[in-house]
Design a protein around this motif. Structure first.
Motif, PDB file in Angstrom:
ATOM      1  N   GLY A 236      23.923 -35.275  -1.144  1.00 15.78           N
ATOM      2  CA  GLY A 236      25.212 -36.075  -0.675  1.00 15.78           C
ATOM      3  C   GLY A 236      26.286 -34.955   0.122  1.00 15.78           C
ATOM      4  N   VAL A 237      25.938 -33.798   0.298  1.00  7.44           N
ATOM      5  CA  VAL A 237      26.894 -32.597   0.957  1.00  7.44           C
ATOM      6  C   VAL A 237      26.483 -32.554   2.270  1.00  7.44           C
ATOM      7  CG1 VAL A 237      28.201 -30.337   0.694  1.00  7.44           C
ATOM      8  CG2 VAL A 237      27.473 -31.492  -1.322  1.00  7.44           C
ATOM      9  N   PRO A 238      27.118 -32.516   3.287  1.00  8.40           N
ATOM     10  CA  PRO A 238      26.782 -32.067   4.556  1.00  8.40           C
ATOM     11  C   PRO A 238      26.453 -30.819   4.689  1.00  8.40           C
ATOM     12  CG  PRO A 238      28.873 -33.565   4.609  1.00  8.40           C
ATOM     13  CD  PRO A 238      28.796 -32.999   3.122  1.00  8.40           C
ATOM     14  N   ARG A 239      25.569 -30.486   5.532  1.00  3.47           N
ATOM     15  CA  ARG A 239      25.167 -28.909   5.588  1.00  3.47           C
ATOM     16  C   ARG A 239      26.075 -27.948   6.117  1.00  3.47           C
ATOM     17  NH1 ARG A 239      20.918 -31.904   8.024  1.00  3.47           N
ATOM     18  NH2 ARG A 239      21.599 -31.002  10.171  1.00  3.47           N
ATOM     19  N   ALA A 240      27.098 -28.565   7.034  1.00  2.00           N
ATOM     20  CA  ALA A 240      28.169 -27.947   7.665  1.00  2.00           C
ATOM     21  C   ALA A 240      29.156 -27.571   6.579  1.00  2.00           C
ATOM     22  CB  ALA A 240      28.818 -28.489   8.872  1.00  2.00           C
ATOM     23  N   ALA A 241      29.395 -28.468   5.789  1.00  5.19           N
ATOM     24  CA  ALA A 241      30.429 -28.260   4.571  1.00  5.19           C
ATOM     25  C   ALA A 241      29.950 -27.101   3.591  1.00  5.19           C
ATOM     26  CB  ALA A 241      30.810 -29.645   4.065  1.00  5.19           C
ATOM     27  N   PHE A 242      28.615 -27.479   3.269  1.00  3.61           N
ATOM     28  CA  PHE A 242      28.012 -26.439   2.377  1.00  3.61           C
ATOM     29  C   PHE A 242      27.853 -25.143   2.708  1.00  3.61           C
ATOM     30  CE2 PHE A 242      24.341 -24.211   0.725  1.00  3.61           C
ATOM     31  CZ  PHE A 242      24.583 -23.875  -0.458  1.00  3.61           C
ATOM     32  N   LEU A 243      27.559 -24.891   3.992  1.00  3.05           N
ATOM     33  CA  LEU A 243      27.444 -23.568   4.469  1.00  3.05           C
ATOM     34  C   LEU A 243      28.780 -22.837   4.603  1.00  3.05           C
ATOM     35  CD1 LEU A 243      24.378 -24.188   6.796  1.00  3.05           C
ATOM     36  CD2 LEU A 243      24.422 -22.757   4.938  1.00  3.05           C
ATOM     37  N   ASP A 244      29.807 -23.858   5.171  1.00  4.44           N
ATOM     38  CA  ASP A 244      31.010 -23.299   5.432  1.00  4.44           C
ATOM     39  C   ASP A 244      31.720 -22.851   4.033  1.00  4.44           C
ATOM     40  OD1 ASP A 244      33.881 -22.930   7.117  1.00  4.44           O
ATOM     41  OD2 ASP A 244      34.385 -24.055   5.169  1.00  4.44           O
ATOM     42  N   PHE A 245      31.502 -23.419   2.757  1.00  2.00           N
ATOM     43  CA  PHE A 245      31.963 -22.826   1.378  1.00  2.00           C
ATOM     44  C   PHE A 245      30.865 -21.479   1.346  1.00  2.00           C
ATOM     45  CE2 PHE A 245      30.289 -22.529  -2.971  1.00  2.00           C
ATOM     46  CZ  PHE A 245      31.789 -22.162  -3.418  1.00  2.00           C
ATOM     47  N   LEU A 246      29.629 -21.609   1.365  1.00  3.50           N
ATOM     48  CA  LEU A 246      28.761 -20.362   1.264  1.00  3.50           C
ATOM     49  C   LEU A 246      29.433 -19.168   1.917  1.00  3.50           C
ATOM     50  CD1 LEU A 246      26.254 -19.769  -0.323  1.00  3.50           C
ATOM     51  CD2 LEU A 246      24.978 -19.861   1.835  1.00  3.50           C
ATOM     52  N   ASN A 247      29.565 -19.281   3.124  1.00  4.58           N
ATOM     53  CA  ASN A 247      29.866 -18.256   4.189  1.00  4.58           C
ATOM     54  C   ASN A 247      31.462 -17.740   3.758  1.00  4.58           C
ATOM     55  OD1 ASN A 247      27.469 -18.259   5.442  1.00  4.58           O
ATOM     56  ND2 ASN A 247      28.223 -19.872   6.893  1.00  4.58           N
ATOM     57  N   ASN A 248      31.924 -18.371   3.192  1.00  3.78           N
ATOM     58  CA  ASN A 248      33.399 -18.154   2.873  1.00  3.78           C
ATOM     59  C   ASN A 248      33.287 -17.464   1.378  1.00  3.78           C
ATOM     60  OD1 ASN A 248      35.225 -18.122   5.239  1.00  3.78           O
ATOM     61  ND2 ASN A 248      34.431 -20.040   5.132  1.00  3.78           N
ATOM     62  N   SER A 249      32.277 -17.186   0.529  1.00  2.99           N
ATOM     63  CA  SER A 249      32.405 -17.004  -0.779  1.00  2.99           C
ATOM     64  C   SER A 249      31.689 -15.614  -1.007  1.00  2.99           C
ATOM     65  CB  SER A 249      31.154 -18.014  -1.429  1.00  2.99           C
ATOM     66  OG  SER A 249      29.849 -17.817  -1.350  1.00  2.99           O
ATOM     67  N   VAL A 250      31.669 -15.231  -2.143  1.00  5.83           N
ATOM     68  CA  VAL A 250      31.069 -13.956  -2.136  1.00  5.83           C
ATOM     69  C   VAL A 250      29.419 -13.905  -1.913  1.00  5.83           C
ATOM     70  CG1 VAL A 250      32.545 -13.131  -3.948  1.00  5.83           C
ATOM     71  CG2 VAL A 250      30.590 -14.020  -4.776  1.00  5.83           C
ATOM     72  N   MET A 251      28.888 -14.985  -1.621  1.00  5.99           N
ATOM     73  CA  MET A 251      27.546 -14.976  -1.470  1.00  5.99           C
ATOM     74  C   MET A 251      27.352 -15.131   0.142  1.00  5.99           C
ATOM     75  SD  MET A 251      26.099 -14.527  -4.179  1.00  5.99           S
ATOM     76  CE  MET A 251      24.305 -14.727  -3.790  1.00  5.99           C
ATOM     77  N   GLY A 252      28.326 -15.330   0.921  1.00  7.26           N
ATOM     78  CA  GLY A 252      28.215 -15.272   2.212  1.00  7.26           C
ATOM     79  C   GLY A 252      27.997 -14.090   2.830  1.00  7.26           C
ATOM     80  N   SER A 253      27.322 -13.904   3.916  1.00  4.14           N
ATOM     81  CA  SER A 253      26.883 -12.570   4.858  1.00  4.14           C
ATOM     82  C   SER A 253      27.039 -12.782   6.170  1.00  4.14           C
ATOM     83  CB  SER A 253      25.609 -12.268   4.248  1.00  4.14           C
ATOM     84  OG  SER A 253      24.363 -13.071   4.825  1.00  4.14           O
TER      85      SER A 253
END
Length: 326
Positions: free
Chosen positions: A211-228
């Motif tokens: 149920g999570v939009p891709r844009a929202a999920f990737l925004d979170f990921l990219n701004n976390s320690v796992m983003g690159s």
């Protein structure tokens, strides 16, 4: 100014070397353009001349034959396959076909096997030509943004002579040793490229199916320690399903073949890479060989019973500088 000896051979240690460029595909064109715009005297050849001709707008010269590059101090090659590299260097009319008139240094930026690189190095050495293996990390847009990374191996003294030219091409140049070890470094890099993209596809599909939009999920990921830099760069394609090719599944499959062959030779088990190789093969088998390898996302969604639709959201890929110079 370049210097020439009594026998007419150009000294590759000249302060301002003349540069030849072979191969102006997506990557080669962008790299040659960076050299030309930096004021380097670049002469380019491409099998399809029209692909090289826009380089004339930034001061480069375009020629009709590889043979016209033989007198240059340094010649870069950026081609698709080992067969292509052998052809432009040793084939009829190739760069090294005339044993008397040869360039000072060949810098090969292609992604080829260590074995192919060794064979070309031996051919160069036999003709008195220095050879550097200099594969790269990035694509055309990364090049334009100044974000290219290069890994180089070969004679250290030759590397230091050519380093000022390499510095024009991107943000980092790493010398890793003698011989052709740079090839292994690049192959290891591309194995990770495929594994990370497949993992990113899996978790993105998992989040969306929950149920999570891709844009929202990737925004979170990219701004976390796992983003690159890479996950941010690939996010627009994942969000909007824009598979304009930067690197095709066929090219990625080639690199997995090379990497797994190296793993067998060196007795290194690579179960995650081996599994990813089969998924990359599945994208090739689907027939979508002219799209970006980000279609791994579509494949994962289909396997998960999920139909993807573009979200039509503006997503920053982190490479805005490329748009300013494109």
């Amino acid at each position: 100014m370049t210097t020439t000896s009594d026998d007419g051979v150009v000294d590759p240690r000249s302060a301002t070397p003349t540069v030849g460029w072979i191969g102006t595909g997506r990557m080669g064109f962008a790299m040659a353009r960076r050299l030309a715009t930096a004021g380097v005297a670049v002469t380019a050849w491409n099998r399809t001349r029209s692909k090289a001709e826009p380089l004339e707008e930034v001061g480069a010269t375009v020629v009709d034959s590889v043979a016209e590059l033989r007198g240059h101090d340094v010649v870069f090659t950026m081609v698709s396959t080992p067969a292509d590299l052998e052809q432009v260097l040793l084939g009829d009319g190739g760069l090294l076909a005339d044993p008397v008139h040869v360039p000072g240094v060949v810098v090969d930026c292609s992604t080829v096997s260590t074995e192919s690189s060794e064979a070309m190095r031996e051919a160069c050495t036999a003709r008195g030509v220095d050879f550097l293996a200099a594969p790269v990390s990035g694509n055309g847009k990364v090049v334009r943004a100044g974000g290219l990374s290069l890994v180089v191996s070969g004679p250290e003294e030759t590397f230091h002579r050519v380093a000022p030219l390499l510095a024009h091409l991107g943000k980092s140049v790493t010398y890793v040793g003698e011989g052709d070890v740079a090839r292994l470094v690049k192959i290891c890099h591309n194995l990770m490229l495929g594994v990370v993209t497949q993992s990113l596809a899996e978790i993105t599909v998992l989040a969306e199916k929950g149920g999570v939009p891709r844009a929202a999920f990737l925004d979170f990921l990219n701004n976390s320690v796992m983003g690159s830099v890479f996950t941010r760069y690939k996010s627009p394609a994942f969000v909007n399903l824009d598979y304009t090719p930067t690197f095709t599944p066929v090219l990625l499959r080639k690199d997995f073949d090379l990497g797994l062959a190296a793993a067998r030779r060196l007795d290194v088990p690579m179960p995650v890479a081996a599994a990813t190789a089969q998924l990359v093969q599945a994208t090739v088998s689907s027939g979508r060989v002219d799209e970006d390898f980000a279609i791994l996302l579509d494949q994962q969604a289909a396997a998960s019973g999920l139909e993807l639709k573009p979200e039509n959201v503006v997503v920053d890929d982190g490479l805005g500088a490329a748009d300013e110079v494109s």
